[in-house]
Design a protein around this motif. Structure first.
Motif, PDB file in Angstrom:
ATOM      1  N   GLN A 286       0.821  -1.215   0.000  1.00 48.39           N
ATOM      2  CA  GLN A 286       0.000   0.000   0.000  1.00 48.39           C
ATOM      3  C   GLN A 286       0.856   1.266   0.000  1.00 48.39           C
ATOM      4  O   GLN A 286       0.310   2.363   0.038  1.00 48.39           O
ATOM      5  CB  GLN A 286      -0.927   0.014   1.229  1.00 48.39           C
ATOM      6  N   ASP A 287       2.162   1.107  -0.033  1.00 48.67           N
ATOM      7  CA  ASP A 287       3.085   2.240   0.022  1.00 48.67           C
ATOM      8  C   ASP A 287       3.630   2.511  -1.371  1.00 48.67           C
ATOM      9  O   ASP A 287       4.609   1.908  -1.807  1.00 48.67           O
ATOM     10  CB  ASP A 287       4.222   1.933   0.998  1.00 48.67           C
ATOM     11  N   ALA A 288       2.991   3.433  -2.090  1.00 47.44           N
ATOM     12  CA  ALA A 288       3.384   3.706  -3.480  1.00 47.44           C
ATOM     13  C   ALA A 288       4.740   4.384  -3.567  1.00 47.44           C
ATOM     14  O   ALA A 288       5.410   4.295  -4.598  1.00 47.44           O
ATOM     15  CB  ALA A 288       2.325   4.584  -4.148  1.00 47.44           C
ATOM     16  N   GLU A 289       5.164   5.074  -2.509  1.00 41.85           N
ATOM     17  CA  GLU A 289       6.430   5.800  -2.552  1.00 41.85           C
ATOM     18  C   GLU A 289       7.621   4.899  -2.221  1.00 41.85           C
ATOM     19  O   GLU A 289       8.770   5.324  -2.375  1.00 41.85           O
ATOM     20  CB  GLU A 289       6.392   6.974  -1.573  1.00 41.85           C
ATOM     21  N   HIS A 290       7.363   3.668  -1.781  1.00 45.33           N
ATOM     22  CA  HIS A 290       8.455   2.795  -1.352  1.00 45.33           C
ATOM     23  C   HIS A 290       9.431   2.504  -2.493  1.00 45.33           C
ATOM     24  O   HIS A 290      10.649   2.675  -2.351  1.00 45.33           O
ATOM     25  CB  HIS A 290       7.875   1.489  -0.803  1.00 45.33           C
TER      26      HIS A 290
ATOM     27  N   GLU B 273       1.630  16.140  -6.151  1.00 39.96           N
ATOM     28  CA  GLU B 273       2.739  16.960  -5.671  1.00 39.96           C
ATOM     29  C   GLU B 273       3.666  16.154  -4.764  1.00 39.96           C
ATOM     30  O   GLU B 273       4.901  16.265  -4.850  1.00 39.96           O
ATOM     31  CB  GLU B 273       2.205  18.179  -4.927  1.00 39.96           C
ATOM     32  N   GLY B 274       3.086  15.330  -3.901  1.00 42.28           N
ATOM     33  CA  GLY B 274       3.902  14.505  -3.020  1.00 42.28           C
ATOM     34  C   GLY B 274       4.718  13.484  -3.783  1.00 42.28           C
ATOM     35  O   GLY B 274       5.892  13.235  -3.461  1.00 42.28           O
ATOM     36  N   MET B 275       4.130  12.872  -4.814  1.00 40.39           N
ATOM     37  CA  MET B 275       4.853  11.891  -5.612  1.00 40.39           C
ATOM     38  C   MET B 275       5.971  12.559  -6.414  1.00 40.39           C
ATOM     39  O   MET B 275       7.062  11.993  -6.569  1.00 40.39           O
ATOM     40  CB  MET B 275       3.880  11.173  -6.551  1.00 40.39           C
ATOM     41  N   MET B 276       5.725  13.771  -6.920  1.00 44.14           N
ATOM     42  CA  MET B 276       6.773  14.506  -7.635  1.00 44.14           C
ATOM     43  C   MET B 276       7.933  14.819  -6.704  1.00 44.14           C
ATOM     44  O   MET B 276       9.107  14.683  -7.068  1.00 44.14           O
ATOM     45  CB  MET B 276       6.196  15.801  -8.204  1.00 44.14           C
TER      46      MET B 276
ATOM     47  N   ASP C 118      -3.432  18.776 -17.226  1.00 45.95           N
ATOM     48  CA  ASP C 118      -3.987  19.324 -15.991  1.00 45.95           C
ATOM     49  C   ASP C 118      -3.195  20.558 -15.557  1.00 45.95           C
ATOM     50  O   ASP C 118      -1.974  20.507 -15.423  1.00 45.95           O
ATOM     51  CB  ASP C 118      -3.935  18.247 -14.897  1.00 45.95           C
ATOM     52  N   LYS C 119      -3.901  21.674 -15.341  1.00 46.53           N
ATOM     53  CA  LYS C 119      -3.227  22.927 -15.004  1.00 46.53           C
ATOM     54  C   LYS C 119      -2.501  22.851 -13.660  1.00 46.53           C
ATOM     55  O   LYS C 119      -1.404  23.386 -13.509  1.00 46.53           O
ATOM     56  CB  LYS C 119      -4.243  24.072 -14.980  1.00 46.53           C
ATOM     57  N   GLN C 120      -3.125  22.203 -12.678  1.00 47.42           N
ATOM     58  CA  GLN C 120      -2.490  22.089 -11.369  1.00 47.42           C
ATOM     59  C   GLN C 120      -1.217  21.245 -11.446  1.00 47.42           C
ATOM     60  O   GLN C 120      -0.203  21.587 -10.838  1.00 47.42           O
ATOM     61  CB  GLN C 120      -3.473  21.476 -10.370  1.00 47.42           C
ATOM     62  N   GLN C 121      -1.267  20.181 -12.209  1.00 44.67           N
ATOM     63  CA  GLN C 121      -0.076  19.353 -12.381  1.00 44.67           C
ATOM     64  C   GLN C 121       1.020  20.121 -13.111  1.00 44.67           C
ATOM     65  O   GLN C 121       2.203  20.006 -12.782  1.00 44.67           O
ATOM     66  CB  GLN C 121      -0.428  18.068 -13.132  1.00 44.67           C
ATOM     67  N   LYS C 122       0.627  20.917 -14.097  1.00 45.29           N
ATOM     68  CA  LYS C 122       1.615  21.729 -14.814  1.00 45.29           C
ATOM     69  C   LYS C 122       2.290  22.728 -13.869  1.00 45.29           C
ATOM     70  O   LYS C 122       3.507  22.974 -13.960  1.00 45.29           O
ATOM     71  CB  LYS C 122       0.946  22.474 -15.971  1.00 45.29           C
TER      72      LYS C 122
END
Length: 436
Positions: free
Chosen positions: A288-292, A356-359, A393-397
């Motif tokens: 369940q930890d995508a950032e691992h 944003e957290g994944m970036m 997506d503007k927010q992602q940009k």
């Protein structure tokens, strides 16, 4: 049920799981083959008589030779595995060791050699040559010969596999593949039904008479949240829960993981029942930890950029694979923090993953370690340009532009060559849609 599947997944990923089953097979198989020998007399004719033992002494010699060779090679296999683990730990980081330990080929080879050793010992004990009784397990000995030939081939495959497995590109590719599979499973990850609209949390909190901190009773990394069970407990007790942690975060006893809101005071037993929905451990897991897996990739890049290693091309390979991961994330719907129960009321406010957290997890550390390394800085900017073109997506940009700006600021303080800076500025302007 999901909790059982999580434990089963952890069990399968242990180093000993596959070898134990192969060894059990090596213990059970000789009993069946010896029984077959006792029921069916084999009298080979022609060329076959050279492949089957003709006497109890011949059977004993064959089985003894195979047993001694197998346990010796098993020790060699174990030594090679330890050398590979040591090299991986030094070059890529100690947290990647379990990737090698859980490798199915390594486990199969080790289990097969030990299993054949045990098999030969059991069959050897059945060979009898006395005045009253003589027994030669012809089929069992022949099977041992066949498995010995197969194990020789397996040893060659194992050595080839180990040589490939410690190459940086293969390690990065494997981590990237596991990450992609994990992300396809986790997005969207739902606890109850996700709601897209915003809620007035203050108003919802005010509807309840009591609130109680949900504290961790163990230390370690939060590995798994049993969402189905948690939602059932919240619905049954008519609660509202706000979670502050998610899988991958570190907790310790007494740390507030969230807050429970209720119409009546909760008993200690009810609180402990809710706490059972959270599993912790000493290491992070990927269920369940995508950032691992992202952190594993970042660790490889960070070590490659260290002065002692100075391997920018490994870092560039990590950036390429991370860019592919983020590009996939631009196409998925991130989970909402609002979780509705079957009664269509807000029951859980979660702490979900964000773009944003994944970036940040993917590129912040690499950018920080890339100071003074122009090829890596330039490649980071190229990655931002690619991601900016990939998303609508503007927010992602805006998030991508923010990272591009930080990369440009780094370049201005660590790159002396004017042409390199001009090239980076052009790429940055292109990301922001500026023309000069």
């Amino acid at each position: 049920m999901k909790k059982l599947l999580f434990w089963w997944s952890k069990l399968k990923s242990t180093f000993w799981f596959v070898p134990v089953w192969i060894i059990i097979l090596g213990i059970a198989l000789p009993f069946w083959l010896v029984y077959l020998d006792s029921m069916q007399a084999v009298d080979p004719k022609g060329a076959w008589k050279y492949l089957f033992p003709g006497s109890p002494d011949a059977a004993k010699n064959i089985l003894s030779t195979i047993a001694g060779a197998m346990i010796g090679v098993a020790g060699t296999v174990f030594s090679i595995t330890l050398v590979a683990l040591t090299l991986a730990s030094n070059q890529f980081g100690p947290r990647l060791i379990k990737n090698f330990m859980y490798d199915r080929i390594n486990q199969t080879v080790l289990g097969t050699y030990v299993s054949l050793f045990i098999y030969c010992l059991i069959v050897l004990n059945t060979v009898k040559d006395t005045d009253e009784f003589e027994f030669t397990p012809v089929i069992s000995v022949f099977f041992a010969l066949v498995m010995t030939l197969a194990n020789i081939v397996l040893l060659i495959v194992f050595i080839h596999h180990v040589a490939n497995s410690i190459q940086a590109d293969n390690i990065i590719g494997k981590i990237s593949k596991n990450l992609s599979q994990n992300l396809k499973t986790l997005f969207p990850e739902e606890i109850g039904e996700a709601a897209d609209s915003n809620f007035d949390l203050e108003k919802i909190r005010s509807n309840y008479s009591y609130n109680l901190s949900l504290k961790s009773d163990k230390e370690g990394y939060l590995q798994y949240v049993d969402g189905d069970r948690l939602m059932e407990e919240v619905l049954e007790k008519d609660l509202y829960l706000e979670l502050y942690f998610r899988p991958g975060d570190y907790v310790f006893p007494g740390k507030e993981m969230g807050k429970l809101y209720s119409y009546s005071k909760l008993k200690e037993e009810e609180l402990k029942t809710i706490q059972k929905s959270f599993l912790t451990g000493k290491t992070r897991t990927s269920e369940q930890d995508a950032e691992h897996a992202i952190h594993q990739m970042v660790e490889i890049a960070a070590r490659a950029l260290s002065p002692g290693v100075n391997d920018p091309y490994t870092a560039i390979a990590c950036i390429d694979n991370l860019s592919n991961t983020i590009a996939y994330l631009t196409t998925v719907k991130f989970p909402s923090p609002y979780r509705l129960g079957k009664d269509n009321r807000l029951r859980i406010y979660a702490n979900p993953l964000t773009f944003e957290g994944m970036m940040g997890a993917a590129f912040n550390a690499i950018r920080q370690y890339a100071k003074g390394n122009p090829p890596v800085i330039i490649h980071l900017m190229a990655a931002m340009a690619t991601l900016s073109d990939f998303t609508e997506d503007k927010q992602q940009k805006q998030i991508i532009n923010k990272h591009a700006k930080m990369i440009l600021n780094l370049a201005k303080t660590s790159i002396d060559e004017e042409s390199d800076l001009q090239d980076l500025q052009k790429r940055y302007d292109a990301i922001n849609g500026l023309k000069k």
